[in-house]
Enzyme design. Structure first.
Site, PDB file in Angstrom:
ATOM      1  N   SER A 139      23.925 -18.159  -7.312  1.00 16.42           N
ATOM      2  CA  SER A 139      24.141 -17.646  -8.501  1.00 16.42           C
ATOM      3  C   SER A 139      25.304 -17.084  -8.658  1.00 16.42           C
ATOM      4  O   SER A 139      26.050 -17.029  -9.598  1.00 16.42           O
ATOM      5  CB  SER A 139      23.081 -16.558  -8.393  1.00 16.42           C
ATOM      6  OG  SER A 139      23.647 -15.697  -7.196  1.00 16.42           O
ATOM      7  N   ARG A 161      27.193 -18.301 -12.044  1.00 20.48           N
ATOM      8  CA  ARG A 161      27.551 -17.310 -12.813  1.00 20.48           C
ATOM      9  C   ARG A 161      29.059 -17.367 -13.639  1.00 20.48           C
ATOM     10  O   ARG A 161      29.402 -17.411 -14.672  1.00 20.48           O
ATOM     11  CB  ARG A 161      27.473 -15.724 -12.212  1.00 20.48           C
ATOM     12  CG  ARG A 161      27.796 -14.720 -13.260  1.00 20.48           C
ATOM     13  CD  ARG A 161      27.971 -13.322 -12.379  1.00 20.48           C
ATOM     14  NE  ARG A 161      26.258 -13.163 -11.693  1.00 20.48           N
ATOM     15  CZ  ARG A 161      26.239 -13.167 -10.758  1.00 20.48           C
ATOM     16  NH1 ARG A 161      27.221 -13.425  -9.855  1.00 20.48           N
ATOM     17  NH2 ARG A 161      25.073 -12.683 -10.286  1.00 20.48           N
ATOM     18  N   ASN A 210      29.662 -18.629 -17.691  1.00 14.54           N
ATOM     19  CA  ASN A 210      30.597 -17.752 -18.157  1.00 14.54           C
ATOM     20  C   ASN A 210      31.760 -18.481 -18.877  1.00 14.54           C
ATOM     21  O   ASN A 210      32.106 -18.492 -20.118  1.00 14.54           O
ATOM     22  CB  ASN A 210      31.103 -16.558 -17.591  1.00 14.54           C
ATOM     23  CG  ASN A 210      29.849 -15.216 -17.673  1.00 14.54           C
ATOM     24  OD1 ASN A 210      29.536 -14.875 -18.651  1.00 14.54           O
ATOM     25  ND2 ASN A 210      28.972 -15.276 -16.646  1.00 14.54           N
TER      26      ASN A 210
END
Lengths: 291, 156
Positions: free
Chosen positions: A228, A232, A236
């Protein structure tokens, strides 16, 4: 450029293709129709070739920009650190000190043990990730266009839109988490943490039955951390980059849109770098906590 | 978007940068920051001390000023007393001198008066004899009467 007048799809795909260097297997049909007669080390043209190269290929553009930006970070900070004075600081030293104090404050807030590694690690992550993300604000055609003039077919300038880069960092953090977990709690403590929570029982037999369930839960929790963490940042930045590319497709109207998105993206860039740093500190301080 | 050896390359680069940062960037920066913190703390402490010192010095100065004023007052008083004394002494001296002069003058006057009296007495004796001669019309025996006349002159 892939062709003289690329369609929108071609344009986007081209912008999202890394400059991949790897070995093409024998018998592979290349982009121009030629057949590879023997295994060749070359630069991939298009996603299919990059895929055929398998694991032992490298993204030259990601590595180049990532190392360049990392070098900028260490050279800049080292030059300030060498001249660092405890008197009145100059402008650059002041700026760098602000960053360092911010990182130091974050580390001290979260991490209560004593470690010479975590604070410099957090600083490196924050500044490096910030610089990598910052490349996103360079207009999407500048550097790829320039490298096309120099004969380089692909150029993806934002290293953090490459999952290899983000996962490379998050897996390093993960290795440190495991290292410190074992160092602080011992092998037994670490295994116990994975198998004796969250369900436990004073009865030994019941406890033994609960071990697999605990392990399943805790193992997923453990592995989810680096995944994660890396995805992440990647997600993004990739989404941001994609939006920049899409905006670049719409003619003159792109100017105000690009400006608006870039301003918003400054926030995303800083925030993602900060989140990556903070989570690293949190994971490492969890590894240091003994139950 | 393939996962490939870039992962390993990035991991190595990451390790190198973190190591460099840990070795050559973080310690000198923290050193500088801590030194400055200490410097500022020292400076503030020094400022506190200085203000206390200033207060003490002001108190001392005020005390000395008061003392000096008292001393000046004492000196002035003493001077006043002394001047009064001197004036007193001068007055006494002047009075004494005046009295002495007066006494001398009186003695002179007395002497002069005695002398004049003596002279007058002598002349009165002569006058008396002359007058008596005239009155008696005859020569009085000088020698026989001189004892009487001296007696008369002594009585005057």
């Amino acid at each position: 450029m892939a062709s003289e007048n690329p369609t929108a799809t071609e344009y986007i795909v081209h912008h999202l293709q890394n400059l991949t260097y790897g070995k093409l297997p024998e018998g592979f049909e290349r982009y121009d129709g030629s057949i590879v007669t023997e295994p060749t080390w070359t630069i991939a043209h298009g996603a299919a070739e990059a895929k055929a190269m398998g694991f032992w290929a490298i993204h030259l553009d990601s590595m180049f920009w990532s190392i360049l930006l990392g070098a900028i970070f260490v050279i800049l900070f080292r030059s300030v650190a060498k001249k660092a004075t405890s008197g009145v600081p100059g402008g650059l030293q002041n700026a760098i000190e602000t960053v360092i104090e911010m990182v130091d404050g974050s580390v001290k807030d979260t991490f209560h043990g004593k470690s010479g590694l975590i604070a410099p690690l957090a600083l490196t992550i924050f500044v490096w990730v910030f610089l990598m993300n910052l490349m996103d604000l360079v207009p999407v055609d500048w550097i790829p266009g320039l490298s096309a003039l120099l004969g380089i077919p692909y150029m993806k300038v934002v290293p953090s839109t490459d999952p290899n880069i983000t996962l490379g960092m998050s897996l390093s953090v993960f290795l440190l988490v495991i290292f410190y977990s074992i160092k602080i709690k011992g092998i037994g403590g670490f295994v116990g943490e994975l198998t004796l929570h969250p369900f436990n029982s004073p009865n030994k037999v019941v406890q033994a039955i609960l071990v697999p369930f605990n392990f399943l839960l805790e193992f997923v929790t453990l592995v989810a951390k680096p995944i994660s963490l890396g995805l992440r940042l990647f997600g993004n930045m990739y989404a941001g980059e994609l939006l920049f590319i899409l905006i670049a497709l719409i003619g003159y109207l792109q100017l105000p849109l690009h400006f608006g998105w870039a301003v918003f993206h400054i926030l995303v860039i800083t925030l993602q770098a900060y989140i990556f740093m903070t989570l690293t500190i949190v994971y490492l301080s969890m590894a240091h906590e003994d139950h | 978007m393939n996962i490939n050896a870039t992962l390993i390359g990035q991991t190595i680069a990451f390790a190198v940068f973190v190591w460099f940062c840990m070795k050559y960037v973080w310690p000198p920066m923290m050193q500088a920051l801590n030194d400055r913190q200490k410097k500022i703390a020292d400076g503030l402490a020094a400022a506190d001390r200085a203000s206390t010192d200033l207060e003490l010095a002001q108190q001392k100065a005020a005390g000395e000023l008061r003392e000096a004023k008292e001393q000046a007052q004492a000196i002035i008083e003493q001077a006043n007393r002394r001047s009064v004394q001197i004036v007193e002494e001068a007055k006494n001296q002047a009075r004494e001198e005046g009295e002495r002069l007066k006494a001398a003058a009186q003695a002179d006057i007395e002497l002069e008066a005695n002398r004049a009296r003596e002279a007058l007495r002598a002349q009165v004796a002569v006058l008396a004899v002359t007058g008596a001669e005239k009155i008696l019309g005859q020569q009085i025996d000088q020698a026989a009467n001189s004892k009487l006349i001296d007696q008369l002159a002594a009585e005057l």
